[in-house]
Design a protein around this motif. Structure first.
Motif, PDB file in Angstrom:
ATOM      1  N   SER A 103       0.839  -1.199   0.000  1.00  0.00           N
ATOM      2  CA  SER A 103       0.000   0.000   0.000  1.00  0.00           C
ATOM      3  C   SER A 103       0.876   1.252   0.000  1.00  0.00           C
ATOM      4  N   MET A 151      -6.324  -5.367   2.924  1.00  0.00           N
ATOM      5  CA  MET A 151      -7.413  -6.153   3.499  1.00  0.00           C
ATOM      6  C   MET A 151      -8.194  -6.884   2.400  1.00  0.00           C
ATOM      7  N   GLU A 152      -9.276  -7.537   2.820  1.00  0.00           N
ATOM      8  CA  GLU A 152     -10.071  -8.357   1.915  1.00  0.00           C
ATOM      9  C   GLU A 152     -10.521  -7.579   0.681  1.00  0.00           C
ATOM     10  N   GLU A 153     -10.908  -6.322   0.883  1.00  0.00           N
ATOM     11  CA  GLU A 153     -11.403  -5.521  -0.234  1.00  0.00           C
ATOM     12  C   GLU A 153     -10.319  -5.346  -1.287  1.00  0.00           C
ATOM     13  N   ASN A 154      -9.071  -5.075  -0.842  1.00  0.00           N
ATOM     14  CA  ASN A 154      -7.958  -4.910  -1.784  1.00  0.00           C
ATOM     15  C   ASN A 154      -7.662  -6.215  -2.511  1.00  0.00           C
ATOM     16  N   SER A 173      -9.604  -8.755  -3.020  1.00  0.00           N
ATOM     17  CA  SER A 173     -10.686  -9.073  -3.957  1.00  0.00           C
ATOM     18  C   SER A 173     -10.512  -8.312  -5.270  1.00  0.00           C
ATOM     19  N   GLU A 174     -10.151  -7.038  -5.165  1.00  0.00           N
ATOM     20  CA  GLU A 174      -9.936  -6.222  -6.356  1.00  0.00           C
ATOM     21  C   GLU A 174      -8.758  -6.736  -7.174  1.00  0.00           C
ATOM     22  N   LYS A 190      -2.714   2.211  -7.713  1.00  0.00           N
ATOM     23  CA  LYS A 190      -3.192   2.080  -6.335  1.00  0.00           C
ATOM     24  C   LYS A 190      -2.164   1.485  -5.383  1.00  0.00           C
TER      25      LYS A 190
END
Length: 416
Positions: free
Chosen positions: A314, A321-324, A326-327, A370
């Motif tokens: 990052s 985390m999970e959101e990252n 998943s993306e 990102k």
């Protein structure tokens, strides 16, 4: 019915095709379907044609002519009569290919790839079929595109099982011997599709499943499935028996003897898979079926070369985390990039990937917006199933280790 698959190495020249005849006479050919790959390195040569089509048009026809000459020499070595209809049939396939490269208007690389690459299997099966007929073994040549139907996901098509089952069930099984192509199918518009590299094994499994076959045999230039690739490891051991579960694990980690997609349809109907030597066809080889996981029980070594180790962190030192994650995986899926190993910490995420379709450059550009992206190209991924201290030491010796990961049964190491 039994399904026999012969790969490119088994039909790379006239001597190889004559040996296929010898194998059939040795083991029998009643109620047999042959699934045959392109000859020798033809698929690689056709990939050069595809590259020239898009990048070096001035070299396109020369590269096509090289492939024509290669196959014509095999024909001259097999058939005394140059008026034999096989010469006409093979030339027709190449004429169709040349017409395609002259007239195609689509800029879609995967589409063009599949239309061109498939000529290898069409020609090889035509030659083998005619040769066996001339040798007194009557057979029926089938265009696999009339039977295996897929979606339009070119280069890695998904089988329409219901439609494929319906079409294959119509085959007149009173015929003794059938010959068809591995690796290819057709979409609903009858454009050629492919099932992924090494997909001929998968083709054999599809026919086996739809026909309720007695068995599938993959004929190779090795005595069976070995616990290690002898090109990279000394003293490889022949595995006599492998369970479906263990074979799927080995295929997942990259064992090259069995295609990953091949095993699932066979397991569903408990159709045994044999891997045997076309050099010594009477040897028992390896059986993949229900039963013990591995016999003999030994460590199995798998190496995948030319991998890329990618580390994402990052930019603002926040947690990944999970959101990252998943993306990130959605992007891997979109770019058809296979992930072979995953390791993460609070602020970084590392994966070992296989860039089969040369999409990493585009993906890296997107990820860099990102994340901080660092990567090592041309790394090797070693996997040991059923590892112990001795087998781990063999792999780690004299190597620069970038990542090491251990689970209950499996050790994976990424090395530079």
């Amino acid at each position: 019915m039994k399904i026999f698959k012969f790969g490119g190495a088994s039909v790379k020249d006239a001597a190889g095709i004559k040996n296929v005849l010898k194998v059939l006479k040795t083991v029998g050919y009643e109620e047999v379907m042959l699934v045959i790959s392109a000859m020798g390195k033809t698929t690689n040569a056709l990939e050069v044609v595809i590259k020239n089509y898009f990048e070096k048009s001035n070299e396109l026809y020369a590269s096509l002519q090289d492939i024509r000459k290669y196959h014509n020499q095999i024909l001259l070595d097999l058939f005394d009569d140059e008026e034999h209809e096989v010469f006409f049939d093979v030339n027709t396939h190449f004429d169709d290919l040349e017409y395609f490269v002259r007239s195609n208007k689509s800029p879609n690389y995967p589409f063009v790839y599949d239309q061109i690459i498939s000529i290898g299997e069409m020609v090889s099966t035509t030659i083998v079929s005619h040769y066996l007929n001339a040798a007194g073994i009557t057979n029926q040549w089938l265009d696999v595109r009339n039977y295996i139907k897929t979606d339009a996901n070119y280069r890695d098509a998904n089988v329409n099982w219901e439609y494929t089952q319906k079409l294959i069930s119509k085959i007149n099984r009173k015929k003794s011997l059938f010959i068809t192509q591995g690796f290819i199918g057709a979409d609903e518009n009858n454009f050629t599709t492919t099932l992924g590299r090494e997909g001929s094994d998968y083709t054999a499994a599809i026919f086996a499943y739809c026909l309720g076959a007695e068995s599938v045999t993959i004929w190779k230039d090795v005595p069976g499935v070995l616990n290690a690739d002898p090109r990279y490891f000394e003293n490889a051991v022949l595995l006599n028996q492998i369970s479906y579960k263990e074979a799927i694990e080995l295929a997942f980690y990259g064992a090259s003897v069995i295609h990953p997609k091949t095993l699932q349809p066979l397991q569903k109907k408990e159709i045994p898979l044999y891997v045997k030597s076309f050099i010594n066809p009477t040897l028992p080889g390896t059986k993949v079926s229900t039963g013990v996981d591995l016999e003999p029980k030994t460590s199995c070594f798998i190496v995948k070369k030319n991998q890329i180790l990618v580390s994402l962190s990052s930019i603002d030192f926040s947690f990944i985390m999970e959101e990252n994650i998943s993306e990130i995986f959605a992007l891997f899926h979109k770019h058809k990039i296979k992930v072979s190993l995953i390791q993460n910490t609070a602020i970084s995420f590392s994966v070992c990937i296989e860039d089969t379709f040369d999409k990493f450059k585009d993906l890296k550009t997107i990820l860099s917006k990102k994340f901080k992206v660092s990567y090592n190209e041309n790394v090797s991924l070693y996997t040991i199933r059923h590892f112990d201290a001795i087998s781990a030491e063999v792999i780690e010796k004299d190597k620069t280790i970038l990542v090491k990961q251990i689970s209950r049964e499996t050790l994976q190491i990424v090395t530079q």
